[in-house]
Design a protein around this motif. Structure first.
Motif, PDB file in Angstrom:
ATOM      1  N   ILE A 177       0.854  -1.191   0.000  1.00 27.22           N
ATOM      2  CA  ILE A 177       0.000   0.000   0.000  1.00 27.22           C
ATOM      3  C   ILE A 177       0.888   1.238   0.000  1.00 27.22           C
ATOM      4  CG2 ILE A 177      -1.666   1.375   1.322  1.00 27.22           C
ATOM      5  CD1 ILE A 177      -2.822  -1.211   2.449  1.00 27.22           C
ATOM      6  N   PHE A 178       0.637   2.146  -0.949  1.00 27.16           N
ATOM      7  CA  PHE A 178       1.315   3.441  -0.991  1.00 27.16           C
ATOM      8  C   PHE A 178       0.300   4.532  -0.674  1.00 27.16           C
ATOM      9  CE2 PHE A 178       4.294   0.982  -3.433  1.00 27.16           C
ATOM     10  CZ  PHE A 178       5.512   1.622  -3.319  1.00 27.16           C
ATOM     11  N   SER A 179       0.705   5.523   0.112  1.00 32.89           N
ATOM     12  CA  SER A 179      -0.198   6.627   0.430  1.00 32.89           C
ATOM     13  C   SER A 179       0.590   7.842   0.907  1.00 32.89           C
ATOM     14  CB  SER A 179      -1.193   6.199   1.518  1.00 32.89           C
ATOM     15  OG  SER A 179      -2.103   7.252   1.802  1.00 32.89           O
ATOM     16  N   GLU A 180      -0.046   9.006   0.819  1.00 27.39           N
ATOM     17  CA  GLU A 180       0.580  10.218   1.362  1.00 27.39           C
ATOM     18  C   GLU A 180       0.413  10.278   2.876  1.00 27.39           C
ATOM     19  OE1 GLU A 180      -0.451  13.923  -0.541  1.00 27.39           O
ATOM     20  OE2 GLU A 180      -0.477  12.966  -2.506  1.00 27.39           O
ATOM     21  N   ASN A 181      -0.712   9.730   3.377  1.00 24.89           N
ATOM     22  CA  ASN A 181      -1.000   9.772   4.812  1.00 24.89           C
ATOM     23  C   ASN A 181      -1.411   8.393   5.307  1.00 24.89           C
ATOM     24  OD1 ASN A 181      -0.921  12.788   5.053  1.00 24.89           O
ATOM     25  ND2 ASN A 181      -2.588  12.594   3.570  1.00 24.89           N
ATOM     26  N   LEU A 182      -1.081   8.116   6.550  1.00 32.07           N
ATOM     27  CA  LEU A 182      -1.516   6.864   7.173  1.00 32.07           C
ATOM     28  C   LEU A 182      -2.822   7.143   7.919  1.00 32.07           C
ATOM     29  CD1 LEU A 182      -0.966   3.903   7.767  1.00 32.07           C
ATOM     30  CD2 LEU A 182       0.362   4.608   9.761  1.00 32.07           C
ATOM     31  N   THR A 183      -3.931   6.822   7.274  1.00 28.44           N
ATOM     32  CA  THR A 183      -5.248   7.110   7.854  1.00 28.44           C
ATOM     33  C   THR A 183      -5.806   5.862   8.548  1.00 28.44           C
ATOM     34  OG1 THR A 183      -6.422   6.433   5.853  1.00 28.44           O
ATOM     35  CG2 THR A 183      -5.692   8.738   5.970  1.00 28.44           C
ATOM     36  N   GLU A 184      -6.885   6.069   9.288  1.00 26.30           N
ATOM     37  CA  GLU A 184      -7.532   4.940   9.963  1.00 26.30           C
ATOM     38  C   GLU A 184      -8.057   3.938   8.939  1.00 26.30           C
ATOM     39  OE1 GLU A 184     -11.226   4.068  13.026  1.00 26.30           O
ATOM     40  OE2 GLU A 184     -10.478   6.129  12.854  1.00 26.30           O
ATOM     41  N   ARG A 185      -8.581   4.450   7.825  1.00 23.14           N
ATOM     42  CA  ARG A 185      -9.093   3.552   6.773  1.00 23.14           C
ATOM     43  C   ARG A 185      -7.985   2.645   6.234  1.00 23.14           C
ATOM     44  NH1 ARG A 185     -12.770   7.907   4.068  1.00 23.14           N
ATOM     45  NH2 ARG A 185     -14.822   7.232   4.718  1.00 23.14           N
ATOM     46  N   ILE A 186      -6.798   3.212   6.040  1.00 23.33           N
ATOM     47  CA  ILE A 186      -5.675   2.416   5.541  1.00 23.33           C
ATOM     48  C   ILE A 186      -5.272   1.370   6.574  1.00 23.33           C
ATOM     49  CG2 ILE A 186      -3.204   2.509   4.952  1.00 23.33           C
ATOM     50  CD1 ILE A 186      -3.823   5.218   3.577  1.00 23.33           C
ATOM     51  N   GLU A 187      -5.248   1.762   7.832  1.00 29.70           N
ATOM     52  CA  GLU A 187      -4.880   0.816   8.894  1.00 29.70           C
ATOM     53  C   GLU A 187      -5.863  -0.345   8.972  1.00 29.70           C
ATOM     54  OE1 GLU A 187      -4.631   3.383  12.302  1.00 29.70           O
ATOM     55  OE2 GLU A 187      -2.471   3.702  12.041  1.00 29.70           O
ATOM     56  N   VAL A 188      -7.165  -0.043   8.830  1.00 31.67           N
ATOM     57  CA  VAL A 188      -8.201  -1.090   8.866  1.00 31.67           C
ATOM     58  C   VAL A 188      -8.036  -2.031   7.677  1.00 31.67           C
ATOM     59  CG1 VAL A 188     -10.687  -1.516   8.666  1.00 31.67           C
ATOM     60  CG2 VAL A 188      -9.855   0.269  10.206  1.00 31.67           C
ATOM     61  N   LEU A 189      -7.840  -1.447   6.486  1.00 37.41           N
ATOM     62  CA  LEU A 189      -7.661  -2.260   5.277  1.00 37.41           C
ATOM     63  C   LEU A 189      -6.423  -3.147   5.402  1.00 37.41           C
ATOM     64  CD1 LEU A 189      -8.679  -2.782   2.306  1.00 37.41           C
ATOM     65  CD2 LEU A 189      -6.971  -1.098   1.604  1.00 37.41           C
ATOM     66  N   ALA A 190      -5.332  -2.565   5.883  1.00 36.96           N
ATOM     67  CA  ALA A 190      -4.080  -3.320   6.032  1.00 36.96           C
ATOM     68  C   ALA A 190      -4.262  -4.491   6.992  1.00 36.96           C
ATOM     69  CB  ALA A 190      -2.973  -2.394   6.517  1.00 36.96           C
ATOM     70  N   GLU A 191      -4.981  -4.251   8.070  1.00 32.24           N
ATOM     71  CA  GLU A 191      -5.216  -5.309   9.057  1.00 32.24           C
ATOM     72  C   GLU A 191      -5.982  -6.478   8.451  1.00 32.24           C
ATOM     73  OE1 GLU A 191      -7.379  -5.482  13.316  1.00 32.24           O
ATOM     74  OE2 GLU A 191      -6.035  -3.770  13.028  1.00 32.24           O
ATOM     75  N   LYS A 192      -6.898  -6.153   7.538  1.00 34.64           N
ATOM     76  CA  LYS A 192      -7.725  -7.197   6.914  1.00 34.64           C
ATOM     77  C   LYS A 192      -6.963  -8.010   5.869  1.00 34.64           C
ATOM     78  CE  LYS A 192     -12.229  -4.888   7.324  1.00 34.64           C
ATOM     79  NZ  LYS A 192     -13.224  -4.107   6.573  1.00 34.64           N
ATOM     80  N   MET A 193      -6.060  -7.370   5.133  1.00 34.46           N
ATOM     81  CA  MET A 193      -5.513  -8.086   3.972  1.00 34.46           C
ATOM     82  C   MET A 193      -3.998  -8.303   3.999  1.00 34.46           C
ATOM     83  SD  MET A 193      -5.697  -5.462   0.733  1.00 34.46           S
ATOM     84  CE  MET A 193      -4.395  -4.261   0.459  1.00 34.46           C
ATOM     85  N   LEU A 195      -0.142  -9.298   5.925  1.00 36.84           N
ATOM     86  CA  LEU A 195       0.471 -10.172   6.920  1.00 36.84           C
ATOM     87  C   LEU A 195       1.699  -9.474   7.509  1.00 36.84           C
ATOM     88  CD1 LEU A 195       0.135 -13.088   8.017  1.00 36.84           C
ATOM     89  CD2 LEU A 195       1.842 -13.773   6.320  1.00 36.84           C
ATOM     90  N   GLU A 196       1.577  -9.002   8.732  1.00 38.71           N
ATOM     91  CA  GLU A 196       2.684  -8.331   9.427  1.00 38.71           C
ATOM     92  C   GLU A 196       3.473  -7.389   8.512  1.00 38.71           C
ATOM     93  OE1 GLU A 196       5.050 -11.322  11.304  1.00 38.71           O
ATOM     94  OE2 GLU A 196       3.422 -12.018  12.594  1.00 38.71           O
ATOM     95  N   PRO A 197       2.804  -6.365   7.995  1.00 37.81           N
ATOM     96  CA  PRO A 197       3.477  -5.489   7.022  1.00 37.81           C
ATOM     97  C   PRO A 197       4.585  -4.633   7.642  1.00 37.81           C
ATOM     98  CG  PRO A 197       1.345  -4.577   7.631  1.00 37.81           C
ATOM     99  CD  PRO A 197       1.427  -5.934   8.249  1.00 37.81           C
ATOM    100  N   PHE A 198       5.615  -4.364   6.840  1.00 37.24           N
ATOM    101  CA  PHE A 198       6.629  -3.384   7.227  1.00 37.24           C
ATOM    102  C   PHE A 198       6.019  -2.007   6.977  1.00 37.24           C
ATOM    103  CE2 PHE A 198      11.061  -5.414   7.169  1.00 37.24           C
ATOM    104  CZ  PHE A 198      10.558  -6.651   7.544  1.00 37.24           C
ATOM    105  N   LEU A 199       6.229  -1.076   7.907  1.00 33.93           N
ATOM    106  CA  LEU A 199       5.732   0.292   7.722  1.00 33.93           C
ATOM    107  C   LEU A 199       6.900   1.219   7.483  1.00 33.93           C
ATOM    108  CD1 LEU A 199       3.512   2.510   7.858  1.00 33.93           C
ATOM    109  CD2 LEU A 199       3.868   2.559  10.341  1.00 33.93           C
TER     110      LEU A 199
END
Length: 203
Positions: A177-193, A195-199
């Motif tokens: 996932i690429f983004s300008e900002n780390l939003t709550e929506r991105i965090e929720v999506l990342a949690e769903k899809m 596996l232990e992502p690097f940030l």
């Protein structure tokens, strides 16, 4: 561009396009992206996110492969599809990678027929990709990379369900996932899809 174990043909194309030195984003993320782990990459507008996506997809895929796509890139709109296609033309001119873009204004039947002849990289908008994956049922078993570019505006348009539907149809792949900002929506999506992502948060 000096990056560890970068493909020689990709290196040549980068230099020809005046991309001589890797910027902070490319230097910090290259090894992790090359290793195949899931990643969330937060960086400002103009930091080279699109270039980073294209060079890493080329690095991973290198040569022409099977008939089914090996990289799927979700972008916001038609303009982004065309921009990404142009970047692949510039940086992939020493590879045989077959890149194809689809968007909401395109002809779905034509797109399906073209893709069925065999491509390596598929770029598209959430609406069009969701429609095509639902109706055409592509073989996604060979997919190595699933990339969401500029996630924030895409998620503001409430495309989470479509993105998850596509992601759920793929059993094993690297998700980025690429983004300008780390939003709550991105965090929720990342949690769903993911596996232990690097940030990575690049200043």
């Amino acid at each position: 561009m000096i990056l560890k174990k970068i493909n020689e043909n990709l290196q040549k194309a980068l230099i020809e396009n005046n991309l001589i030195e890797a910027n902070a984003l490319q230097q910090e993320t290259f090894s992790a992206l090359k290793s195949g782990v899931d990643c969330i990459i937060i960086a400002a507008k103009g930091s080279g996110k699109s270039t980073t996506i294209v060079l890493n997809v080329i690095q991973q895929l290198v040569a022409e492969g099977e008939e089914s796509p090996r990289a799927l890139i979700i972008v916001e709109d038609k303009a982004k599809v065309l921009e990404m296609e142009t970047l692949f033309e510039q940086l992939g001119n020493y590879t045989n990678l077959r890149v194809y873009g689809v968007h909401d204004k395109g002809d779905t039947e034509y797109d399906k027929n073209y893709i069925s002849t065999g491509i390596d990289v598929l770029i598209g908008t959430p609406n069009k990709l969701n429609e095509m994956f639902t109706t055409a049922g592509y073989n996604v078993n060979r997919l190595k990379m699933f990339v969401l570019d500029d996630a924030d505006p895409i998620l503001k348009l409430r495309h989470e369900t479509k993105i998850m539907r596509i992601s759920n149809s793929i059993s094993k792949t690297q998700r980025i996932i690429f983004s300008e900002n780390l939003t709550e929506r991105i965090e929720v999506l990342a949690e769903k899809m993911m596996l232990e992502p690097f940030l990575f948060e690049i200043d």
